[in-house]
Scaffold this motif. Structure first.
Motif, PDB file in Angstrom:
ATOM      1  N   ASP A  35     -54.250  40.586  41.303  1.00  0.00           N
ATOM      2  CA  ASP A  35     -53.920  40.280  39.979  1.00  0.00           C
ATOM      3  C   ASP A  35     -52.778  40.255  39.626  1.00  0.00           C
ATOM      4  O   ASP A  35     -52.496  40.248  38.431  1.00  0.00           O
ATOM      5  CB  ASP A  35     -55.132  41.025  39.091  1.00  0.00           C
ATOM      6  CG  ASP A  35     -56.446  40.441  39.302  1.00  0.00           C
ATOM      7  OD1 ASP A  35     -56.614  39.256  39.701  1.00  0.00           O
ATOM      8  OD2 ASP A  35     -57.257  41.174  38.945  1.00  0.00           O
ATOM      9  N   ILE A  36     -51.886  41.056  40.342  1.00  0.00           N
ATOM     10  CA  ILE A  36     -50.434  41.493  39.803  1.00  0.00           C
ATOM     11  C   ILE A  36     -49.445  40.736  40.940  1.00  0.00           C
ATOM     12  O   ILE A  36     -49.428  41.322  41.937  1.00  0.00           O
ATOM     13  CB  ILE A  36     -50.137  42.818  39.649  1.00  0.00           C
ATOM     14  CG1 ILE A  36     -48.886  43.304  39.141  1.00  0.00           C
ATOM     15  CG2 ILE A  36     -50.617  43.820  40.529  1.00  0.00           C
ATOM     16  CD1 ILE A  36     -48.565  44.677  38.653  1.00  0.00           C
ATOM     17  N   ALA A  37     -48.920  39.939  40.464  1.00  0.00           N
ATOM     18  CA  ALA A  37     -47.741  39.218  41.317  1.00  0.00           C
ATOM     19  C   ALA A  37     -46.601  40.150  41.618  1.00  0.00           C
ATOM     20  O   ALA A  37     -46.264  40.683  40.471  1.00  0.00           O
ATOM     21  CB  ALA A  37     -47.366  37.696  40.850  1.00  0.00           C
ATOM     22  N   VAL A  38     -45.829  39.714  42.376  1.00  0.00           N
ATOM     23  CA  VAL A  38     -44.430  40.464  42.591  1.00  0.00           C
ATOM     24  C   VAL A  38     -43.528  40.150  41.474  1.00  0.00           C
ATOM     25  O   VAL A  38     -43.229  39.108  41.079  1.00  0.00           O
ATOM     26  CB  VAL A  38     -43.834  40.238  44.304  1.00  0.00           C
ATOM     27  CG1 VAL A  38     -42.397  40.901  44.077  1.00  0.00           C
ATOM     28  CG2 VAL A  38     -44.503  40.775  45.142  1.00  0.00           C
ATOM     29  N   VAL A  44     -38.680  43.091  31.395  1.00  0.00           N
ATOM     30  CA  VAL A  44     -37.893  41.705  31.279  1.00  0.00           C
ATOM     31  C   VAL A  44     -37.717  41.366  32.677  1.00  0.00           C
ATOM     32  O   VAL A  44     -36.752  41.908  33.185  1.00  0.00           O
ATOM     33  CB  VAL A  44     -36.957  41.706  30.288  1.00  0.00           C
ATOM     34  CG1 VAL A  44     -36.358  40.273  30.338  1.00  0.00           C
ATOM     35  CG2 VAL A  44     -37.404  42.281  28.862  1.00  0.00           C
ATOM     36  N   LYS A  45     -38.682  40.603  33.090  1.00  0.00           N
ATOM     37  CA  LYS A  45     -38.694  40.211  34.626  1.00  0.00           C
ATOM     38  C   LYS A  45     -37.047  39.365  34.742  1.00  0.00           C
ATOM     39  O   LYS A  45     -36.466  39.735  36.044  1.00  0.00           O
ATOM     40  CB  LYS A  45     -39.578  39.133  35.072  1.00  0.00           C
ATOM     41  CG  LYS A  45     -39.832  38.902  36.132  1.00  0.00           C
ATOM     42  CD  LYS A  45     -41.030  37.917  36.318  1.00  0.00           C
ATOM     43  CE  LYS A  45     -41.289  37.180  37.955  1.00  0.00           C
ATOM     44  NZ  LYS A  45     -42.366  36.393  37.833  1.00  0.00           N
ATOM     45  N   GLU A  46     -36.741  38.458  33.933  1.00  0.00           N
ATOM     46  CA  GLU A  46     -35.455  37.743  34.382  1.00  0.00           C
ATOM     47  C   GLU A  46     -34.004  38.611  34.316  1.00  0.00           C
ATOM     48  O   GLU A  46     -33.319  38.497  35.025  1.00  0.00           O
ATOM     49  CB  GLU A  46     -35.206  36.600  33.072  1.00  0.00           C
ATOM     50  CG  GLU A  46     -36.512  35.611  32.954  1.00  0.00           C
ATOM     51  CD  GLU A  46     -37.646  36.186  32.352  1.00  0.00           C
ATOM     52  OE1 GLU A  46     -37.559  36.966  31.279  1.00  0.00           O
ATOM     53  OE2 GLU A  46     -38.649  35.934  32.889  1.00  0.00           O
ATOM     54  N   GLU A  60     -41.675  45.118  44.665  1.00  0.00           N
ATOM     55  CA  GLU A  60     -41.694  44.159  45.840  1.00  0.00           C
ATOM     56  C   GLU A  60     -43.248  44.141  46.282  1.00  0.00           C
ATOM     57  O   GLU A  60     -44.013  44.842  45.698  1.00  0.00           O
ATOM     58  CB  GLU A  60     -40.803  45.057  46.782  1.00  0.00           C
ATOM     59  CG  GLU A  60     -39.403  44.949  46.718  1.00  0.00           C
ATOM     60  CD  GLU A  60     -38.320  46.250  47.279  1.00  0.00           C
ATOM     61  OE1 GLU A  60     -39.201  46.489  48.365  1.00  0.00           O
ATOM     62  OE2 GLU A  60     -37.538  46.338  46.840  1.00  0.00           O
ATOM     63  N   GLN A  61     -43.249  43.569  47.350  1.00  0.00           N
ATOM     64  CA  GLN A  61     -44.551  43.437  48.109  1.00  0.00           C
ATOM     65  C   GLN A  61     -45.335  44.628  47.881  1.00  0.00           C
ATOM     66  O   GLN A  61     -46.427  44.930  47.554  1.00  0.00           O
ATOM     67  CB  GLN A  61     -44.603  42.851  49.484  1.00  0.00           C
ATOM     68  CG  GLN A  61     -45.858  42.643  49.948  1.00  0.00           C
ATOM     69  CD  GLN A  61     -46.553  41.546  49.455  1.00  0.00           C
ATOM     70  OE1 GLN A  61     -45.820  40.457  48.806  1.00  0.00           O
ATOM     71  NE2 GLN A  61     -48.008  41.310  49.470  1.00  0.00           N
ATOM     72  N   ASN A  62     -44.648  45.918  48.204  1.00  0.00           N
ATOM     73  CA  ASN A  62     -45.726  47.150  48.594  1.00  0.00           C
ATOM     74  C   ASN A  62     -44.901  48.149  47.463  1.00  0.00           C
ATOM     75  O   ASN A  62     -44.934  49.426  47.791  1.00  0.00           O
ATOM     76  CB  ASN A  62     -45.567  47.467  49.837  1.00  0.00           C
ATOM     77  CG  ASN A  62     -46.638  46.864  50.721  1.00  0.00           C
ATOM     78  OD1 ASN A  62     -47.593  46.550  50.041  1.00  0.00           O
ATOM     79  ND2 ASN A  62     -46.084  46.344  52.046  1.00  0.00           N
ATOM     80  N   LYS A  63     -43.992  47.714  46.445  1.00  0.00           N
ATOM     81  CA  LYS A  63     -43.534  48.774  45.801  1.00  0.00           C
ATOM     82  C   LYS A  63     -43.914  48.490  44.302  1.00  0.00           C
ATOM     83  O   LYS A  63     -43.736  47.681  43.476  1.00  0.00           O
ATOM     84  CB  LYS A  63     -41.676  48.511  45.796  1.00  0.00           C
ATOM     85  CG  LYS A  63     -41.096  49.813  45.260  1.00  0.00           C
ATOM     86  CD  LYS A  63     -39.461  49.589  45.543  1.00  0.00           C
ATOM     87  CE  LYS A  63     -38.922  50.654  44.564  1.00  0.00           C
ATOM     88  NZ  LYS A  63     -37.408  50.478  44.556  1.00  0.00           N
TER      89      LYS A  63
END
Ligand code: FES
Lengths: 174, 69
Positions: free
Chosen positions: A76-79, A121-123, A100-103
């Motif tokens: 349910d949580i994307a990178v 803020v992703k951007e 990251e994938q595993n972080k």
């Protein structure tokens, strides 16, 4: 003759001849020094509660273990996304960010300035406090801009059975 | 009568140091540098006996009434 007049008669009914008025000023100075010593004592005692609290923190008494709490399922949580959750109590809002994938990183997101909720803020790849434009480094929680001076308290997370769990609140290491 | 103000001045300096170190101590507590807090607390606790020692030493300075008697 004048000397004779000034002389204080030492008689049975004179009860004040033993008061040495010359000493008054030097007693004043002494009294003042006494007050200063007392103030030093008060200051020493005043530092005691802070010291005890600090010692308590150092001995790790506040590094409590809370029951692990499930935050979100991994699917349910994307990178690059974040979810809000509450840890350790339902009044302590926190944010989990999947870098990251595993972080994963997680922080209690009450701003260390005036406790506004800090969000991701992703951007801009940074955590921002909307109240006074405080910014925090996403990898360490350290403040990078604006009024906050202390880092956000980190939360240790663990991935188990395809879900992310909050384990405990990290102690801040200087 | 001659008076000595060395004690007064030294004790005032100690009071100033007390204020400064307490301020630093409280700040370091909020910055969560707990070792620094303990160090400052140690300094605060050393300043008190130091003040007491200065007081004892300077108590009778400049007070000549005792010499006359
Ligand atoms: S409350 Fe976050 S910057 Fe002021």
């Amino acid at each position: 003759m004048t000397d004779q007049k000034r002389k204080i008669p030492v008689e049975e009914d004179n009860y004040t001849h033993n008061i040495n008025r010359n000493n008054e000023r030097s007693l004043d100075r002494r009294g003042f020094m006494k007050t200063l010593v007392g103030a030093a004592g008060v200051f020493a005692v005043a530092s005691l509660p802070w010291g005890t609290l600090a010692a308590k923190e150092l001995m790790g008494l506040s590094d409590k273990e809370y029951p692990h709490k499930k935050i979100v399922d991994v699917k349910d949580i994307a990178v690059g996304d974040s979810v809000e959750f509450y840890f350790p109590s339902e009044h302590d809002s926190a944010v989990l960010i999947r870098l990251e994938q595993n972080k994963y990183v997680a922080y209690q997101n009450a701003c260390t300035h005036l406790r506004c909720p800090v969000y991701w803020v992703k951007e801009k790849h940074t955590m921002v406090c909307p109240c006074h434009k405080g910014k925090f480094d996403v990898n360490t929680g350290a403040p990078t801009a604006g009024p906050p001076r202390r880092p956000l308290p980190g939360i240790v997370v663990e991935v188990k059975d395809e879900a992310v769990y909050a384990v405990r609140v990290k102690r801040y290491e200087a | 009568m001659k008076r000595s103000f060395v004690g007064v001045i030294l004790l005032c300096a100690i009071l100033l140091m007390n204020i400064v170190f307490l301020q630093l101590l409280v700040h370091q507590y909020y910055f969560e540098n707990y070792v620094a807090v303990l160090t400052y607390m140690g300094i605060m606790f050393l300043l008190f006996p130091l003040a007491l020692w200065i007081y004892k030493k300077e108590k009778y300075k400049g007070d000549h009434s005792h010499e006359k008697e």
